[in-house]
Design an enzyme around this catalytic site. Structure first.
Site, short mmCIF file in Angstrom:
data_model
loop_
_atom_site.label_atom_id
_atom_site.label_comp_id
_atom_site.label_asym_id
_atom_site.label_seq_id
_atom_site.Cartn_x
_atom_site.Cartn_y
_atom_site.Cartn_z
N ASN A 25 0.91 -1.16 0.00
CA ASN A 25 0.00 0.00 0.00
C ASN A 25 0.95 1.20 0.00
O ASN A 25 1.69 1.39 0.97
CB ASN A 25 -0.82 -0.06 1.29
CG ASN A 25 -2.15 0.68 1.26
OD1 ASN A 25 -2.79 0.82 2.27
ND2 ASN A 25 -2.59 1.13 0.11
N ASN A 75 -6.82 10.23 -0.29
CA ASN A 75 -6.83 9.10 -1.21
C ASN A 75 -6.24 9.53 -2.56
O ASN A 75 -6.12 10.74 -2.83
CB ASN A 75 -8.28 8.62 -1.43
CG ASN A 75 -8.76 7.70 -0.32
OD1 ASN A 75 -8.00 6.87 0.17
ND2 ASN A 75 -10.01 7.85 0.08
N CYS A 122 -6.15 5.94 7.54
CA CYS A 122 -5.43 4.95 6.73
C CYS A 122 -4.42 4.26 7.65
O CYS A 122 -3.48 4.89 8.14
CB CYS A 122 -4.72 5.66 5.58
SG CYS A 122 -3.74 4.54 4.59
N GLY A 123 -4.62 2.98 7.89
CA GLY A 123 -3.77 2.24 8.83
C GLY A 123 -2.36 2.04 8.31
O GLY A 123 -1.38 2.29 9.03
N ASN A 124 -2.23 1.58 7.06
CA ASN A 124 -0.89 1.42 6.51
C ASN A 124 -0.20 2.77 6.36
O ASN A 124 1.01 2.90 6.58
CB ASN A 124 -0.95 0.72 5.15
CG ASN A 124 -1.24 -0.77 5.28
OD1 ASN A 124 -0.84 -1.40 6.26
ND2 ASN A 124 -1.94 -1.33 4.30
N ARG A 182 -12.10 2.37 -1.44
CA ARG A 182 -12.81 3.61 -1.77
C ARG A 182 -11.76 4.72 -1.96
O ARG A 182 -10.79 4.79 -1.22
CB ARG A 182 -13.71 3.93 -0.57
CG ARG A 182 -14.42 5.23 -0.58
CD ARG A 182 -15.23 5.41 0.67
NE ARG A 182 -14.42 5.78 1.83
CZ ARG A 182 -14.90 6.37 2.92
NH1 ARG A 182 -16.19 6.62 3.02
NH2 ARG A 182 -14.12 6.68 3.93
N CYS A 201 -4.59 -3.18 2.85
CA CYS A 201 -5.33 -2.08 3.49
C CYS A 201 -5.30 -2.31 5.01
O CYS A 201 -5.82 -3.32 5.50
CB CYS A 201 -6.77 -2.06 2.97
SG CYS A 201 -7.75 -0.76 3.75
N THR A 232 -6.60 -0.50 7.74
CA THR A 232 -7.88 -0.46 8.46
C THR A 232 -8.74 -1.64 8.02
O THR A 232 -9.57 -2.15 8.78
CB THR A 232 -8.63 0.87 8.21
OG1 THR A 232 -8.67 1.12 6.80
CG2 THR A 232 -7.98 2.04 8.94
N1 LIG Z 1 -9.34 4.36 1.11
C1 LIG Z 1 -9.74 4.40 2.48
C2 LIG Z 1 -8.76 4.96 3.42
C3 LIG Z 1 -7.41 4.33 3.32
C4 LIG Z 1 -7.35 2.93 3.87
C5 LIG Z 1 -5.95 2.46 3.86
N2 LIG Z 1 -5.27 2.15 2.69
C6 LIG Z 1 -5.51 1.68 5.06
O1 LIG Z 1 -4.39 1.15 5.05
O2 LIG Z 1 -6.22 1.68 6.06
C7 LIG Z 1 -11.05 5.20 2.64
O3 LIG Z 1 -11.22 6.25 1.99
O4 LIG Z 1 -11.87 4.79 3.44
#
Ligand SMILES: N[C@@H](CCC[C@H](N)C(=O)O)C(=O)O
Length: 260
Positions: free
Chosen positions: A13, A65, A74-76, A190, A199, A201
């Site tokens: 990611n 994003n 965004c966790g990563n 998203r 991802c 989260t």
């Molecule tokens: N695209 C997600 C937020 C990002 C999530 C991410 N890549 C992660 O690592 O948590 C959104 O808009 O909800």
């Protein structure tokens, strides 16, 4: 204007990191952020993250994003930002920082493994064939058997844009159980509007959901994603998940300068 950037990735990611402690980055320029994330016209990334000053904590995280819009946690990205803050000498081996979903605590070890505390979770919607929960970002979690050959982009988009989630949408995770405490996960994100290699989260949501629906009794779960392996651990009591930690590598890739 010339923008100095750093590229990081956490289990595939990937993120453009910008040191915005001097407040010089045009934060509302959606087109510029989308171009910096574009894989043909820019640096190329799933998202862009600003490292900013915070009055009381080590730093503040601002996440966009790849479509150029600011989004939820965004966790990563949070894990990569901890590694970036260390590279910038903002922290040494631990950090407290503010993100859109609140305060986070993290540690980073000598091998670059970042352990990031995620928000507590106590609201989980269990439906027949999916689970929905918010781990800083909204996540739909569905178990499927044919994960390898599954069309994550097409099927993920169908659910993301369905009436179920309306205009706000959701991230969509497809999951296959491999062992009691090991799951394979592929995620439609998203704001990227495509499958990403990982991802944070999302896997956090998968680990909690799998425990909640009784697929695992473990509170330390291994998640195999397309870009590597992550670990999620938590305490679970009375349907409340606390001390949730997302653990895995966060790696510096390259740095450079790009015209705005
Ligand atoms: N695209 C997600 C937020 C990002 C999530 C991410 N890549 C992660 O690592 O948590 C959104 O808009 O909800």
């Amino acid at each position: 204007m010339k923008i100095h950037f750093y590229k990081y990735q956490g289990t595939g990611n990937d993120f453009v990191m910008i040191d915005n402690r001097q407040n010089i980055f045009p934060k509302n320029d959606t087109k510029l952020i989308a171009r910096l994330c574009d894989r043909k016209f820019g640096v190329g990334a799933d998202g862009l993250i600003l490292l900013e000053n915070h009055p009381d904590l080590n730093f503040k995280m601002v996440y966009y994003n790849s479509d150029g819009n600011e989004s939820s946690m965004c966790g990563n990205g949070g894990r990569c930002l901890v590694a970036f803050a260390k590279q910038m000498d903002v922290i040494s081996n631990e950090a407290t920082f503010e993100a859109i979903d609140g305060m986070h605590y993290a540690t980073i070890d000598k091998e670059g493994i970042v352990s990031l505390q995620m928000m507590d979770v106590d609201e989980i919607k269990e439906e027949g064939n999916y689970t929905f929960l918010n781990t800083g970002s909204p996540h739909h979690v569905a178990l499927i058997e044919n994960l390898k050959e599954f069309d994550v982009k097409q099927e993920g988009a169908k659910i993301r844009y369905s009436d179920l989630y309306g205009k706000a949408g959701s991230n969509i995770n497809f999951v296959k159980q491999l062992e009691n405490d090991i799951f394979a996960v592929r995620t439609y994100e998203r704001g990227v509007e495509d499958e990403t290699l990982s991802c944070g989260t999302g896997v956090t949501a998968v680990a909690i959901a799998m425990h909640k629906i009784g697929k695992t009794t473990s509170k330390e779960i291994k998640l195999n994603v397309e870009g590597g392996t992550l670990k999620v651990k938590f305490d679970a009591e009375n349907n409340k998940f606390t001390n949730v930690f997302l653990i895995g590598p966060a790696t510096f890739v390259f740095e450079g300068t790009i015209n705005s």
